[in-house]
Each structure stands twice: as structure tokens, then as C-alpha cells.
Design an enzyme around this catalytic site. Structure first.
Site, PDB file in Angstrom:
ATOM      1  N   GLU A 182      -2.478  41.068  40.921  1.00 50.08           N
ATOM      2  CA  GLU A 182      -2.104  39.951  41.810  1.00 50.08           C
ATOM      3  C   GLU A 182      -1.172  38.943  41.152  1.00 50.08           C
ATOM      4  OE1 GLU A 182      -5.792  38.453  43.430  1.00 50.08           O
ATOM      5  OE2 GLU A 182      -6.173  40.310  44.514  1.00 50.08           O
ATOM      6  N   GLU A 257      -7.228  47.085  46.436  1.00 46.24           N
ATOM      7  CA  GLU A 257      -8.381  46.175  46.397  1.00 46.24           C
ATOM      8  C   GLU A 257      -8.592  45.661  47.805  1.00 46.24           C
ATOM      9  OE1 GLU A 257      -8.638  43.106  43.252  1.00 46.24           O
ATOM     10  OE2 GLU A 257      -9.697  41.862  44.727  1.00 46.24           O
TER      11      GLU A 257
END
Ligand code: NAG
Ligand code: NAG
Ligand code: NAG
Ligand code: NAG
Ligand code: NAG
Ligand code: NAG
Ligand code: NAG
EC number: 3.2.1.46
Length: 693
Positions: A182, A257
């Protein structure tokens, strides 16, 4: 007929008779058009961060049961992918995980619990795919900057050493490797990673990029070389959708995810909906749950956002939550490498809401159909927001065509999620349904999952109920003599810094290993201190004691013991509590915060190096401080906030510090201990009133 159906529906079966009367919409499952996409699997993510912390020291029998529910084929979630954090010594949501290279000059593959978990998963399922991804990095990787991409070959070397460690130390092949969770990616680095993997013999370790948003697709479109070295485009929390540019990019698309939702029945509904619709809407062929198992203290961020829950190693209590059985509906009847049917021939939305996917084995001899009818409010995920839609009960006719036309019976597995008190019925074997004239009729209710499959191997695994839940046991002590070398100490949940069990002579102790701040994933390390918490966030009055020494070379500027610590996770940098610091310059400081910017009082420590004992007892608004079993001071009127929190130990700066003989006790035992140190006459208490400062 009507009455019979009603009774069956009351039993939540709603499986309609197999008479040849066709009713409701016809849903065709036909392999004649072939397949657009290969199924890459359903997985769970351990780490990102420290989400398996409390699992490690469960009693072994119970721990094996838990691992069976996660990984054993034909038993529970039977996961097909295990994704793990490549520890980077940095806070990565619920704690930090150790790097295999705290420093550029050393390497150690016995640190942390992810290696253990990888082995346990592989023991149960040799075909499970392994996927590693970093969240943060040790500071040295930045070569003097805060950017891990400063020197792409330094970073690639660091990551590929982890892949090599898996092979050399554990004989494990890492199937997939990611970039930086991320955070920004760097195209030059991705290319360097690929060439470094290739040079060291890891041509079969595939790259998933870039564990964030869809923006990597733009770079793939512009750069054929980049496109060639990326296997899957991995995105987080895609809300089941993917842009056309991604769908036409020629790459596998993964929800690398997803989920992150409290694991009650709504969480199970979320998981059921996205497992189907990530393919139906977004052509995503793998979905990975953050997290694998919620095994971190309650009150840390995103509590219970795992497929199941195991938070009490001291009691052995654990919970197999419904998302485990939702997973089983897909995983027990598919394998990585199966094919999805095409949209309109076995993949789609149901006319009255809900969705279906059909998957078939490469030989086309086996077919698995998963149908879900999750209603909107019963399948909300934590993110992104879910646009409104409706689902109503419906009859459907399943028509089998192509190679499936001669299937004569299907095995049926059923889940009814229930809300408002009634327990759910999860993963129930409903026996076989006969296929008559190439079709099966189903009467679908709300919040249901059906699996219809040619495979007969499904099992709803079970063990005797686990032991009852118990609070964290007090008094608690640990001399670390029974801990495993280089592992983290049991139950201590490091939030910044990296602690590991070491041995000198015949004594085992724990050392904070990090010499400088990591390349961070979040703001936690801004506190500049290593913070390790333990116990129960509702503890109020508490006794905390530890032995410590500060190594002469690369030592920290001090250590602390603390109680009432109110924050962990990324916000740990602003944690409040009652912190007693012993500094290497001979000063003690009692502070209301981990950053020790809110000083309550301070004073001088008796001189001398080596091991010392630091003790803190707080009872309501009084703090008793002792050093080497001698009184330092009694402080009356310490800040009343926070009124409760974890116990903790830690360092004053990043740098080495050793700890031993941790002792934590409640009020009753604490008084006895402190009375022993504070022999009559008691020192004059110091009155502290923050408003007078
Ligand atoms: C079987 O299917 C055929 C063609 O779809 C149809 O004409 C016939 O009536 C069906 N038979 C029964 C018993 O439903
Ligand atoms: C699947 O592939 C077929 C044939 O190439 C194509 O026409 C169709 O649009 C594809 N479907 C999806 C959903 O990509
Ligand atoms: C990157 O690091 C490697 C290995 O330490 C070194 O050989 C190389 O010169 C560095 N590259 C740059 C651009 O600094
Ligand atoms: C259906 O027929 C195909 C050949 O057309 C055969 O390979 C397959 O095994 C048959 N399946 C069943 C369930 O009989
Ligand atoms: C924490 O303490 C509270 C209050 O004593 C108790 O209800 C709870 O179960 C404990 N939780 C843990 C994780 O020990
Ligand atoms: C202390 O740090 C220096 C670099 O700052 C390093 O060269 C040395 O090996 C370290 N020693 C220990 C014992 O950590
Ligand atoms: C020791 O360090 C602390 C924190 O920097 C400082 O407040 C204190 O004055 C120092 N004490 C001495 C004796 O230098």
C-alpha cells in the site's frame, strides 16, 4: 408439494424436488465456450502486521487444531494461498515483525513466527501457494534516506535473500513476491527485483504488483518490459470491481488483500459475497483475507478482522468463526489451476440478486458451482462502501451443458447465515441432488450459500470444544529461559522496535535489536522508542517490574516499564499511560506518555552499570517507584487518564537494551512486593498536580 417445500425451507434446506418441472430462471453451466481465466485461489494473510502474534504460544494440541481449521484440505477453510509479511522491524498495523536483517551486516532466518506458520501450512497442504510482501524495511535499506528505492539493487538483494532463506533454511519455495504494501512502487525496482530473482535461480517466483490501487495498470500499458515481468495485478479492497484497462491488460487480477471485516455473521456475508463477486464483477481470480487469523490483543486496531479468532494462549480458548465455513464452500471443491466458466455460461448475477460462479477442473471432469444470495446489510465489508441493491427469494433451474451434460448427481453443501440471535447453519452437507434431464432446481432464500459439486470429498471438520475463555493470568512472570532463541518473547506484543530472545552464558533474556528507526509503514516510530505491550487493556492498578541492562556498544539511552498504556498499532506514537523511564545518564523520569513529553516527576538514580531492577506500582492515583529493590519515590496524584491499559516495557531510543525477569501483578500481590521495598519509614510522598505545572 407446497407443504413439503415449506417444511424443507423451515429446515433451511429449500432444496427442491428433482421433478422435471422447470421453474424460475434457467442458469446455464456450459464449458463449450471454454474459459477466460484460471482460478488462483483463496488465501489468508498473516502479518501486516503481527496478526498471528498470540497463536504461536498456544498449547500445542490446540494450536494444531487451529492450524487444521485454517490449512488442512477437506477440513475447514482449507486455504489455497498463504500470504505472509516479510518482517521489516516496522509497525504494520497490530505490531512489528522482525526483519531477517536488522542490520546490513547480519542475517537470521530463525526470527519471527512466519517461517513457523509457512511450515505448518505446508505440512498440512503441500500445494498451498506462498506469497511474501514487505510493509516496512530496516533503516539501513534506505542507504541514508527514508526511501527504500534509493538503491534498487540493495532493496532487491534484501528481499531476494528472504526468498533464498526460505529455500535454504526451510526448503520452501516462495511462489509470489510483492513490492511494498500500500505504498508507492518503483518500476525500476520491480525490474531489478525480477532480474535479481532470475540471477539467483528464482525464475519461478512470480511478481504480484503492486498491492495497492489499480495505477500499476497504466505503467504496464506503457511498458512492455514491465508487463512481461508481472504475473498478477494485485489490488486491495477493490469492492469487487476492476477497470476495463485492467481486464484487458493480459494479467491475472487479484484482490491481494480484502475482507478486513469483523468476523461475525455480517463478516461472513461480506466474505461470501466478495469471494464470488470479485470474479463475477471484477474478473479477479484470487482473493486473500486480511487477516488469516485474528490473534492479537483485543483493543488493538481492527480487532477480529480475521477468518477466525485465537487470542488466549493462556487459556487455549479459540473460536472458529463463520468466515472459515464460507471459505470452505469454495476451497474444499476447487484447486488452484481450475478454470472459471465464462460469463453467461456459468458465471453471473442471479435475476433477483445474488451471484453464481462455476469452476471446472482442467480435465473438465469435475464441476463446482457456488451460489450466494447475500443481502446488502448482511454482507457489508469494512471498505469500500457498498451501493444499495436488493435480493429476494427466487427459484432457479440449473442447466448443465457441454461436458457437464452427462453429470447425473451433484453433492450439495449449504449455509444459512442467520442474524439476530438464531445461530447460523454453516457448511451443512445436504447429500446428493439428482440431475434430471440435465437440470436441477433450487429454491433460493436470503443470505444463503450453496455449493453444488461433482466432488465428494468435503468435510466439516471438528474438534471437541476448546477450553473456556479466561482473563490474562496474574501474577505473571517470564524469565525467558523456556523461550526459543531469536524468537519474540511470548505474549509481549511489540508495537515498535524488535525484541528477541538471546542467551549469554547460561542466561536467556530478551534484547531490543533495532539500532535505528526503520523505513516506516505508518507514524508509530515517530515516538522514537521501542514499545512492547502485554496483558489486558482494561488493567487499572498494576505492578510491573523488569530487570534491564544497557549494552555499552550501541545501547539505547534508557528503558521503561509502564502500565495503563492506552494505544497500540500505528497510533502507539501518541500512547498515554504511566511510564517509568530509567535513563543511561542516571536520571529516572515518570511520564504520562510514551514520548515522555508529559513529565510527572524525575530524579536521580543510584550509580552503577550492569543489570538493574526497575519497578512500578500504581494504585489509583498513587505511583510507587523502586530501583534495585530500593524505594525511589512515592508520587501521589498521578494523572487519572488513561484509567486503564496494557502493561509494557521498552526502550528510550532505538538502540540495544536487554530485559529479563518480567513480573506483572495485580493490586494484591503488588502491595506485598512494594511494601517489601518501601520499608518503614516510608519516604515523604511527592504530590503531583498537572494543573500546577
Ligand atoms: C427434458 O428436456 C427436454 C428438452 O429440454 C424437454 O423437451 C423435456 O420435456 C424434458 N423432460 C422432462 C421430463 O422434463
Ligand atoms: C471471455 O472471452 C471471450 C472470448 O475471447 C470474450 O468474448 C469475452 O468477452 C470474455 N469475457 C470476459 C468477461 O472477459
Ligand atoms: C547500490 O548498491 C550497490 C551494492 O551496495 C552498489 O554496488 C552500487 O554502487 C549502488 N548503486 C548506486 C547507484 O549507488
Ligand atoms: C461425461 O462424458 C465425458 C465424455 O463426453 C466423459 O469424459 C466424462 O467422464 C463423463 N462424465 C460423467 C460424469 O459421466
Ligand atoms: C480483560 O479483563 C477484563 C476485565 O477483567 C475481562 O473481562 C477480559 O476478559 C480480559 N481480557 C483478556 C483478553 O484477558
Ligand atoms: C554497533 O553499530 C555499528 C554501526 O553503527 C556496527 O558497526 C557495530 O557492529 C555495532 N555493534 C553491535 C554490537 O551492535
Ligand atoms: C538525562 O536525560 C534526560 C532526557 O534527555 C534529561 O531530561 C536529564 O536532564 C538528563 N540528566 C542529566 C543528569 O544529564
Amino acid at each position: 408439494m407446497w407443504e413439503l417445500r415449506t417444511i424443507e425451507c423451515l429446515l433451511a434446506a429449500c432444496l427442491v424436488a428433482t421433478v422435471g418441472v422447470v421453474s424460475g430462471a434457467v442458469i446455464v453451466f456450459d464449458d463449450t465456450p471454454g474459459s477466460n481465466r484460471t482460478f488462483d485461489g483463496i488465501g489468508g494473510l498473516s502479518g501486516g502486521g503481527a496478526t498471528s502474534k498470540l497463536l504461536v504460544n498456544y498449547p500445542e494440541t490446540l494450536r494444531n487444531e487451529i492450524l487444521d481449521f485454517l490449512f488442512l484440505p477437506n477440513f475447514g477453510a482449507s486455504l489455497q494461498i498463504l500470504k505472509v509479511e516479510i518482517g521489516g522491524d516496522a509497525q504494520s498495523t497490530d505490531g512489528t515483525e522482525a526483519s531477517h536483517m536488522h542490520n546490513s551486516w547480519e542475517e537470521n532466518y530463525l526470527r519471527g513466527y512466519e517461517w513457523w506458520l509457512i511450515r505448518e501450512a505446508k505440512l498440512r497442504n503441500p500445494n498451498i501457494k506462498l506469497y511474501g510482501l514487505p510493509w516496512g524495511f530496516p533503516g539501513w535499506v534506505g542507504q541514508g534516506t527514508s526511501n527504500p528505492y534509493t538503491n534498487a539493487s540493495v532493496l532487491a538483494d534484501y528481499v531476494v535473500r528472504w526468498v533464498l532463506g526460505a529455500q535454504q533454511v526451510y526448503n520452501q519455495k516462495i511462489d509470489y513476491i510483492g513490492i511494498w504494501n500500500e505504498r508507492n512502487y518503483d518500476v525500476n525496482y520491480i525490474k531489478t527485483l525480477r532480474s535479481t530473482l532470475d540471477k539467483r535461480g528464482f525464475q519461478n517466483t512470480l511478481i504480484v504488483a503492486a498491492d495497492g490501487g489499480w495505477d500499476i495498470v497504466n505503467d504496464i500499458q506503457k511498458d512492455a518490459q514491465l508487463s512481461a515481468i508481472i504475473y498478477a495485478v494485485g489490488v486491495h479492497y477493490p469492492g469487487t470491481n476492476s477497470p476495463t484497462s485492467a481486464q484487458t491488460s493480459g494479467h491475472a487480477l487479484w484482490a491481494s488483500e480484502d475482507f478486513s471485516t469483523f468476523n461475525d455473521e455480517v463478516g461472513a456475508g461480506c466474505w461470501a459475497r466478495i469471494l464470488n463477486q470479485n470474479y463475477v464483477n471484477g474478473l479477479m481470480t484470487a482473493t486473500i483475507s486480511w487477516n488469516l487469523i485474528a490473534s492479537y490483543y483485543p483493543s488493538l486496531p481492527f480487532f477480529r478482522d480475521g477468518l477466525m479468532t485465537a487470542i488466549e494462549p493462556w487459556s487455549g480458548n479459540y473460536a472458529v468463526n463463520s468466515p472459515i465455513w464460507v471459505s470452505a464452500h469454495t476451497t474444499q471443491f476447487t484447486s488452484v489451476g481450475w478454470k472459471y466458466l465464462q460469463h453467461g455460461s456459468g458465471v453471473g448475477k442471479l435475476p433477483n440478486g445474488g451471484s453464481y460462479v462455476g469452476l471446472y477442473s482442467p480435465t473438465r471432469s469435475d464441476l463446482t458451482i457456488i451460489i450466494e444470495t447475500m443481502t446488502h446489510d448482511h454482507s457489508l465489508c469494512i471498505r469500500p462502501s457498498l451501493p444499495p441493491y436488493t435480493v429476494t427469494p427466487q427459484d432457479v433451474t440449473i442447466a448443465l451443458k457441454g461436458d457437464f451434460a452427462n453429470i447425473t448427481a451433484l453433492n450439495v453443501w449449504f449455509t444459512q447465515l442467520n442474524f439476530g440471535g438464531t445461530p447460523s447453519e454453516t457448511f451443512i452437507n445436504k447429500g446428493q441432488v439428482q440431475v434430471v434431464n440435465g437440470s436441477v432446481q433450487l429454491s433460493l432464500g436470503l443470505d444463503q450459500i450453496y455449493t453444488l459439486t461433482t466432488l465428494s470429498g468435503g468435510v466439516k471438520g471438528s474438534y471437541p470444544p476448546p477450553p473456556d475463555s479466561k482473563p490474562f493470568p496474574l501474577p505473571y512472570s517470564d524469565d525467558f529461559e523456556s523461550s526459543t532463541l531469536f524468537q519474540e518473547p511470548n505474549n509481549l506484543a511489540q508495537q515498535t522496535g524488535s525484541f528477541e530472545v538471546l542467551k549469554f552464558g547460561s542466561n536467556q533474556f530478551i534484547r531490543q535489536m533495532m539500532l535505528s528507526a526503520p523505513l516506516t509503514w505508518c507514524q508509530a516510530e515517530k515516538v522514537g522508542k521501542a514499545i512492547n505491550i502485554i496483558g489486558n487493556s482494561s488493567w487499572e492498578d498494576l505492578y510491573v517490574e523488569v530487570d534491564f541492562q544497557l549494552p555499552a556498544v550501541n545501547g539505547s539511552t534508557g528503558v521503561f516499564v509502564a502500565a495503563r498504556i492506552n494505544n497500540g498499532g500505528c497510533p502507539v506514537n501518541s500512547a498515554l499511560g504511566i511510564f517509568l523511564f530509567a535513563l543511561s545518564n542516571g536520571t529516572y523520569i515518570l511520564a504520562n506518555d510514551a514520548a515522555r513529553s508529559k513529565v510527572i516527576t524525575s530524579g536521580r538514580l543510584p550509580p552503577g552499570g550492569g543489570w538493574h531492577k526497575l519497578s512500578l506500582f500504581i494504585q489509583e492515583e498513587v505511583a510507587y517507584l523502586a530501583y534495585d529493590e530500593q524505594p525511589l519515590v512515592i508520587v501521589v496524584g498521578i494523572p487519572s487518564k488513561p484509567s486503564s491499559g496494557f502493561a509494557g516495557i521498552g526502550t528510550d531510543s532505538f538502540g540495544l537494551a536487554d530485559f529479563d525477569n518480567l513480573y506483572i501483578a495485580g493490586s494484591k500481590d503488588g502491595i506485598v512486593k512494594m511494601k517489601n521495598y518501601f520499608r518503614q519509614p516510608l519516604p515523604q510522598p511527592l504530590y503531583f498536580h498537572p494543573e500546577q505545572k
